[in-house]
Design a protein around this motif. Sequence first.
Motif, PDB file in Angstrom:
ATOM      1  N   ARG A  19       0.853  -1.190   0.000  1.00  0.00           N
ATOM      2  CA  ARG A  19       0.000   0.000   0.000  1.00  0.00           C
ATOM      3  C   ARG A  19       0.886   1.237   0.000  1.00  0.00           C
ATOM      4  NH1 ARG A  19      -3.364   3.135   4.204  1.00  0.00           N
ATOM      5  NH2 ARG A  19      -5.298   3.667   3.091  1.00  0.00           N
ATOM      6  N   LEU A  20       0.772   2.001  -1.059  1.00  0.00           N
ATOM      7  CA  LEU A  20       1.523   3.248  -1.162  1.00  0.00           C
ATOM      8  C   LEU A  20       0.683   4.402  -0.633  1.00  0.00           C
ATOM      9  CD1 LEU A  20       3.059   2.943  -4.758  1.00  0.00           C
ATOM     10  CD2 LEU A  20       3.925   2.034  -2.601  1.00  0.00           C
ATOM     11  N   SER A  21       1.364   5.333   0.025  1.00  0.00           N
ATOM     12  CA  SER A  21       0.706   6.545   0.516  1.00  0.00           C
ATOM     13  C   SER A  21       1.474   7.760   0.023  1.00  0.00           C
ATOM     14  CB  SER A  21       0.671   6.561   2.037  1.00  0.00           C
ATOM     15  OG  SER A  21      -0.058   5.474   2.548  1.00  0.00           O
ATOM     16  N   CYS A  22       0.747   8.832  -0.204  1.00  0.00           N
ATOM     17  CA  CYS A  22       1.364  10.072  -0.640  1.00  0.00           C
ATOM     18  C   CYS A  22       0.635  11.219   0.043  1.00  0.00           C
ATOM     19  CB  CYS A  22       1.296  10.223  -2.153  1.00  0.00           C
ATOM     20  SG  CYS A  22       1.869  11.825  -2.780  1.00  0.00           S
ATOM     21  N   VAL A  23       1.347  11.907   0.911  1.00  0.00           N
ATOM     22  CA  VAL A  23       0.790  13.065   1.608  1.00  0.00           C
ATOM     23  C   VAL A  23       1.364  14.320   0.967  1.00  0.00           C
ATOM     24  CG1 VAL A  23       0.525  14.242   3.801  1.00  0.00           C
ATOM     25  CG2 VAL A  23       0.654  11.737   3.738  1.00  0.00           C
ATOM     26  N   THR A  24       0.485  15.220   0.576  1.00  0.00           N
ATOM     27  CA  THR A  24       0.948  16.474  -0.020  1.00  0.00           C
ATOM     28  C   THR A  24       0.641  17.637   0.901  1.00  0.00           C
ATOM     29  OG1 THR A  24      -1.113  16.843  -1.234  1.00  0.00           O
ATOM     30  CG2 THR A  24       0.610  15.568  -2.340  1.00  0.00           C
ATOM     31  N   SER A  25       1.465  18.673   0.778  1.00  0.00           N
ATOM     32  CA  SER A  25       1.275  19.869   1.586  1.00  0.00           C
ATOM     33  C   SER A  25       1.924  21.037   0.866  1.00  0.00           C
ATOM     34  CB  SER A  25       1.884  19.678   2.977  1.00  0.00           C
ATOM     35  OG  SER A  25       3.280  19.457   2.873  1.00  0.00           O
ATOM     36  N   GLY A  26       1.813  22.205   1.470  1.00  0.00           N
ATOM     37  CA  GLY A  26       2.396  23.393   0.859  1.00  0.00           C
ATOM     38  C   GLY A  26       1.333  24.284   0.262  1.00  0.00           C
ATOM     39  N   MET A  34      -5.281  13.529  -8.409  1.00  0.00           N
ATOM     40  CA  MET A  34      -4.062  12.978  -7.835  1.00  0.00           C
ATOM     41  C   MET A  34      -3.900  11.585  -8.398  1.00  0.00           C
ATOM     42  SD  MET A  34      -4.244  14.289  -3.877  1.00  0.00           S
ATOM     43  CE  MET A  34      -2.497  13.982  -3.587  1.00  0.00           C
ATOM     44  N   GLY A  35      -2.677  11.102  -8.406  1.00  0.00           N
ATOM     45  CA  GLY A  35      -2.504   9.783  -8.991  1.00  0.00           C
ATOM     46  C   GLY A  35      -1.114   9.225  -8.793  1.00  0.00           C
ATOM     47  N   TRP A  36      -0.938   8.062  -9.394  1.00  0.00           N
ATOM     48  CA  TRP A  36       0.343   7.361  -9.357  1.00  0.00           C
ATOM     49  C   TRP A  36       0.770   7.015 -10.772  1.00  0.00           C
ATOM     50  CZ3 TRP A  36       2.992   6.812  -4.870  1.00  0.00           C
ATOM     51  CH2 TRP A  36       2.285   7.025  -3.679  1.00  0.00           C
ATOM     52  N   TYR A  37       2.037   7.229 -11.017  1.00  0.00           N
ATOM     53  CA  TYR A  37       2.681   6.826 -12.258  1.00  0.00           C
ATOM     54  C   TYR A  37       3.879   5.966 -11.879  1.00  0.00           C
ATOM     55  CZ  TYR A  37      -0.068  10.390 -14.702  1.00  0.00           C
ATOM     56  OH  TYR A  37      -1.099  11.122 -15.231  1.00  0.00           O
ATOM     57  N   THR A  68      -6.085  -0.516  -6.411  1.00  0.00           N
ATOM     58  CA  THR A  68      -7.175   0.384  -6.065  1.00  0.00           C
ATOM     59  C   THR A  68      -6.607   1.704  -5.573  1.00  0.00           C
ATOM     60  OG1 THR A  68      -8.584  -1.474  -5.417  1.00  0.00           O
ATOM     61  CG2 THR A  68      -9.242   0.715  -4.666  1.00  0.00           C
ATOM     62  N   ILE A  69      -7.061   2.788  -6.185  1.00  0.00           N
ATOM     63  CA  ILE A  69      -6.626   4.117  -5.767  1.00  0.00           C
ATOM     64  C   ILE A  69      -7.725   4.759  -4.933  1.00  0.00           C
ATOM     65  CG2 ILE A  69      -7.472   5.288  -7.856  1.00  0.00           C
ATOM     66  CD1 ILE A  69      -4.947   7.082  -7.682  1.00  0.00           C
ATOM     67  N   SER A  70      -7.331   5.494  -3.927  1.00  0.00           N
ATOM     68  CA  SER A  70      -8.288   6.217  -3.095  1.00  0.00           C
ATOM     69  C   SER A  70      -7.615   7.497  -2.593  1.00  0.00           C
ATOM     70  CB  SER A  70      -8.756   5.355  -1.921  1.00  0.00           C
ATOM     71  OG  SER A  70      -7.649   4.995  -1.105  1.00  0.00           O
ATOM     72  N   ARG A  71      -8.404   8.380  -2.048  1.00  0.00           N
ATOM     73  CA  ARG A  71      -7.830   9.630  -1.558  1.00  0.00           C
ATOM     74  C   ARG A  71      -8.616  10.177  -0.386  1.00  0.00           C
ATOM     75  NH1 ARG A  71      -8.403  14.285  -6.066  1.00  0.00           N
ATOM     76  NH2 ARG A  71      -7.995  15.650  -4.283  1.00  0.00           N
ATOM     77  N   ASP A  72      -7.931  10.983   0.385  1.00  0.00           N
ATOM     78  CA  ASP A  72      -8.533  11.716   1.481  1.00  0.00           C
ATOM     79  C   ASP A  72      -8.443  13.185   1.086  1.00  0.00           C
ATOM     80  OD1 ASP A  72      -9.003  13.202   3.804  1.00  0.00           O
ATOM     81  OD2 ASP A  72      -8.139  11.669   5.094  1.00  0.00           O
ATOM     82  N   ASN A  73      -9.543  13.746   0.662  1.00  0.00           N
ATOM     83  CA  ASN A  73      -9.521  15.128   0.166  1.00  0.00           C
ATOM     84  C   ASN A  73      -9.123  16.110   1.254  1.00  0.00           C
ATOM     85  OD1 ASN A  73     -10.251  14.372  -2.408  1.00  0.00           O
ATOM     86  ND2 ASN A  73     -12.416  14.839  -2.148  1.00  0.00           N
ATOM     87  N   ALA A  74      -9.579  15.857   2.465  1.00  0.00           N
ATOM     88  CA  ALA A  74      -9.297  16.787   3.553  1.00  0.00           C
ATOM     89  C   ALA A  74      -7.809  16.837   3.870  1.00  0.00           C
ATOM     90  CB  ALA A  74     -10.091  16.393   4.791  1.00  0.00           C
ATOM     91  N   ASN A  76      -5.415  15.947   1.586  1.00  0.00           N
ATOM     92  CA  ASN A  76      -4.637  16.002   0.330  1.00  0.00           C
ATOM     93  C   ASN A  76      -3.716  14.797   0.212  1.00  0.00           C
ATOM     94  OD1 ASN A  76      -5.870  18.391  -0.387  1.00  0.00           O
ATOM     95  ND2 ASN A  76      -4.220  19.684   0.381  1.00  0.00           N
ATOM     96  N   THR A  77      -4.270  13.642   0.490  1.00  0.00           N
ATOM     97  CA  THR A  77      -3.512  12.395   0.502  1.00  0.00           C
ATOM     98  C   THR A  77      -4.112  11.406  -0.484  1.00  0.00           C
ATOM     99  OG1 THR A  77      -2.900  12.729   2.822  1.00  0.00           O
ATOM    100  CG2 THR A  77      -2.763  10.486   1.962  1.00  0.00           C
ATOM    101  N   VAL A  78      -3.239  10.670  -1.148  1.00  0.00           N
ATOM    102  CA  VAL A  78      -3.702   9.643  -2.078  1.00  0.00           C
ATOM    103  C   VAL A  78      -3.019   8.325  -1.733  1.00  0.00           C
ATOM    104  CG1 VAL A  78      -1.935  10.172  -3.829  1.00  0.00           C
ATOM    105  CG2 VAL A  78      -4.102   9.123  -4.516  1.00  0.00           C
TER     106      VAL A  78
END
Length: 121
Positions: A19-26, A34-37, A68-74, A76-78
């Motif tokens: 399971r990959l996680s990606c947290v964005t900020s800034g 959002m996505g994965w390549y 399966t891709i999913s995200r947490d909009n609040a 900014n995580t995918v």
Amino acid sequence: QVHFVESGGGLVQLGGSLRLSCVTSGRILRIDSMGWYRQAPGNRRELVATITSGRTTNYADSVKGRFTISRDNAQNTVYLEMNNLQPEDTAVYYCNLRGASRWYHVTEDYWGQGTQVTVSA
């Protein structure tokens, strides 16, 4: 400036899961998707999966039914849940944010640093 923190990559055996996680900020003014390549050695970077703010998803044919891709909009995580991993899934996986950071009406692609996924046969 968009900041990424990717995690979850590693070495897994054939048929395993990660399971990959990606947290964005800034400075994020707008997120369109959002996505994965991924990019394997000698290959071009290719789409794995994307998800819009409305949660519309798009998958590469090679991963349909396994990822399966999913995200947490609040937050900014995918996320990317990867099951039944195969050797051909071995690659560096990059998190992508498509949206606006510098100016609201200018859409750009922003990229994480990548996380290695290796599937052993």
